[in-house]
Design an enzyme around this catalytic site. Structure first.
Site, PDB file in Angstrom:
ATOM      1  N   GLY A  53      50.098 -10.909  79.316  1.00 23.22           N
ATOM      2  CA  GLY A  53      49.521  -9.751  78.753  1.00 23.22           C
ATOM      3  C   GLY A  53      48.309 -10.457  77.967  1.00 23.22           C
TER       4      GLY A  53
ATOM      5  CB  CYS B 133      52.752 -15.594  80.303  1.00 18.85           C
ATOM      6  SG  CYS B 133      51.386 -16.206  79.150  1.00 18.85           S
ATOM      7  CE1 TYR B 134      52.103  -9.757  74.181  1.00 15.89           C
ATOM      8  CE2 TYR B 134      53.308  -8.247  75.764  1.00 15.89           C
ATOM      9  CZ  TYR B 134      52.721  -8.556  74.476  1.00 15.89           C
ATOM     10  OH  TYR B 134      52.507  -7.468  73.415  1.00 15.89           O
TER      11      TYR B 134
ATOM     12  CG  HIS C 175      51.190 -17.710  84.490  1.00 17.05           C
ATOM     13  ND1 HIS C 175      51.352 -16.340  84.377  1.00 17.05           N
ATOM     14  CD2 HIS C 175      50.491 -18.168  83.230  1.00 17.05           C
ATOM     15  CE1 HIS C 175      50.638 -15.724  83.204  1.00 17.05           C
ATOM     16  NE2 HIS C 175      50.196 -16.906  82.684  1.00 17.05           N
TER      17      HIS C 175
ATOM     18  CD  GLU D 201      52.379 -15.379  87.946  1.00 18.35           C
ATOM     19  OE1 GLU D 201      51.767 -15.204  87.134  1.00 18.35           O
ATOM     20  OE2 GLU D 201      53.757 -16.315  87.514  1.00 18.35           O
TER      21      GLU D 201
ATOM     22  N   GLY E 186      34.495  -0.069 108.377  1.00 19.67           N
ATOM     23  CA  GLY E 186      34.746  -1.483 109.173  1.00 19.67           C
ATOM     24  C   GLY E 186      35.160  -2.383 108.598  1.00 19.67           C
TER      25      GLY E 186
ATOM     26  CB  VAL F  62      40.527  -5.780 106.075  1.00 19.59           C
ATOM     27  CG1 VAL F  62      41.946  -5.851 106.596  1.00 19.59           C
ATOM     28  CG2 VAL F  62      39.770  -7.099 106.746  1.00 19.59           C
ATOM     29  CG  ASP F  63      41.620  -2.545 102.533  1.00 21.22           C
ATOM     30  OD1 ASP F  63      42.242  -3.453 102.910  1.00 21.22           O
ATOM     31  OD2 ASP F  63      41.140  -2.454 101.595  1.00 21.22           O
TER      32      ASP F  63
ATOM     33  CE  LYS G 112      41.730  -6.536 101.250  1.00 24.61           C
ATOM     34  NZ  LYS G 112      40.756  -5.646 101.994  1.00 24.61           N
TER      35      LYS G 112
END
Length: 504
Positions: free
Chosen positions: A54, A81-82, A165, A167, A220, A222-223, A362
């Site tokens: 955070g 972390c936080y 972190h 991740e 057009g 990706v999503d 994504k």
């Protein structure tokens, strides 16, 4: 019913990366605000909780806290972390501001006996000025840096904290730490598979839509392309896609989109509105004004076209999970507002909304696109801003500048596409700086083309790509030789931060 790992959002920038990492380890995850009560969490029945980082100190009036009863639920918790600080603070520990802050990769020395950490020293990504100086009574420190307690745990209550972190790829063994938490501590079964998502969404779409028609604004990207493919599979013949070609696409992209979707089991409508958008933006130089103008004109074109199609009760959008998180965050800084999260006018007459990708990240959307048979060049398409090349033309937009940029961008991407390990994103920009040059025996005074290529894991931070000099020389030579009105090319060597990936 699949298992759930709850990611509690305290306003940090890595929440999406954490949740996506968990899913990548075959465990379903959802991001929820830190305001959830213990009773709400009990009803959700997660196998574990990860508390994120955070932006504030636990001592700040604006800092985010959580219901202390959460720590009594018996659910395994990993504070990052936080998240580690708020857990220790809530349970009687002490948090203080350090004399020496820790940012970037820092050496960590673990102790033996930890459930999550290996004994060997490692480097980890740190990003903090506050630190835990006194642990709650039932906790044990399991790792240190030269300046602070780097990790702690209460095995009895299955409460764990890391100041770093895990991740990110900047932490050695971080992925294994998260995997150990999920499988060894939380008892994960690894029951999350993307194939199950496809089957579930097809059934939900069919149940919601029935035999009614659905309209999709196909950009057009990706999503929206994956959304169209999934809908055409679920409700063949009932989907209409409007592709508003605003003239700001990359070279040949409009034709590629038409080639792909005109062959699908749907109605495809291409609206060639390039001249209309150019007229709308005539004389505008400010990038935010460009974005606003394009957004407003897109809505007008979409409205006009949709009114000619008869009764279509459902609107489909390619909204993905990060769009919702970024647009609706309560405590973190607003990253950006997304046009497909409540951005279309309510008076268009639609009675229902279909968002089949709203639970995906994504990387999952790209994988889904492959499973649905979309070509690699579309599924792997680089990030592209909604206003397209309009924000890569610095200053006023003209047809001539767009054509120059399209050509230069195509050359740069063609050369980098051929690399074995290309950068994460690469593109050209046409600046509003004019430069003197010489072509033949003539003096030229023409726009400078800038090239941008970055390396990143998550686009939250990025390093400029150290491309071989011979490659840059070849690109520059091709651009100046193949485009008559360009005589100077420069390369952007700015990281993010302090810069951003895009120029505008």
């Amino acid at each position: 019913m699949k298992q759930l790992l709850l990611v509690m959002d305290f306003g940090g920038q890595y929440k999406e990366l954490i949740a996506s990492t968990v899913r990548g380890l075959s465990v379903y995850s959802e991001i929820h605000p830190n305001t959830l009560s213990a009773e709400e969490i009990r009803k959700m029945n997660p196998i574990g909780i990860i508390m994120t980082g955070g932006p504030n100190s636990v001592h700040c009036a604006a800092s985010q806290s959580c219901d202390p009863e959460i720590f009594k639920l018996g659910i395994p918790i990993l504070g990052i972390c936080y998240g580690m600080q708020i857990m220790c603070h809530s349970l009687g520990g002490t948090i203080e501001t350090m004399d020496t802050a820790e940012y970037g990769q820092v050496s960590v020395t673990p102790k033996s006996g930890s459930d999550l950490l290996y004994v060997q020293p490692f480097t980890a990504l740190m990003n903090h000025r506050d630190a835990v100086t006194k642990l709650p009574e039932t906790f044990t420190a399991t790792a240190y840096t030269d300046n602070c307690i780097a990790a702690c745990e209460d095995k009895q209550r299955k409460l764990y904290g890391v100041q770093f972190h895990p991740e990110t790829k900047h932490t050695q063994g971080g992925m294994q730490l998260i995997k150990s938490f999920l499988y060894d501590i939380c008892g994960a079964k690894g029951d999350y598979k993307l194939d199950d998502y496809i089957d579930t969404q097809i059934k939900e779409i069919q149940a919601k839509v029935g035999d009614k028609r659905v309209l999709l604004a196909l950009s057009g990207g990706v999503d929206s392309s994956v959304c169209a493919s999934l809908l055409s599979k679920a409700i063949p013949g009932q989907l209409t896609c409007i592709f508003v070609d605003h003239g700001f696409m990359r070279k040949s992209e409009g034709d590629q989109i038409e080639e792909i979707f005109s062959k699908r089991d749907l109605q495809f409508i291409r609206v060639n509105a390039q001249e209309r958008f150019l007229n709308k933006l005539a004389g505008i130089r400010d990038p935010e004004a460009k974005r606003k103008g394009i957004g407003e004109e897109f809505i007008r074109v979409f409205e006009e076209e949709s009114k000619n199609l008869g009764d279509i009760p459902f609107l489909a959008q390619g909204t993905i999970y990060p769009d919702i998180v970024e647009s609706g965050g309560e405590h973190g800084a607003t990253i950006k507002s997304h046009h497909n999260v409540g951005g279309l006018p309510k008076d268009l007459g639609f009675t229902g909304l279909v968002e089949p990708l709203s639970g995906l990240f994504k990387n999952e959307v790209r994988e889904l696109g492959r499973k649905l048979g979309l070509p690699d060049y579309l599924v792997n398409r680089q990030p592209f801003p909604g206003p397209g090349l309009a924000v890569r033309v610095i200053g006023e937009i003209t047809f001539e500048k767009l054509e120059i940029l399209r050509h230069a961008d195509a050359i740069f991407r063609e050369e980098l596409d051929a690399l074995e390990n290309p950068p994460s994103q690469y593109f050209a920009i046409i600046t509003d700086t004019l430069s003197v040059g010489i072509k033949g025996d003539d003096r030229t005074y023409s726009p400078v083309i800038a090239l941008r290529a970055v390396i990143t894991d998550d686009f939250m931070t990025a390093d400029w790509a150290t491309l071989p000099h011979e490659l840059l020389a070849r690109v520059s030579s091709r651009i100046t030789a193949e485009i008559a009105s360009v005589s100077r090319v420069v390369y952007d060597i700015t990281a993010k931060p302090p810069g951003t990936v895009e120029w505008e």
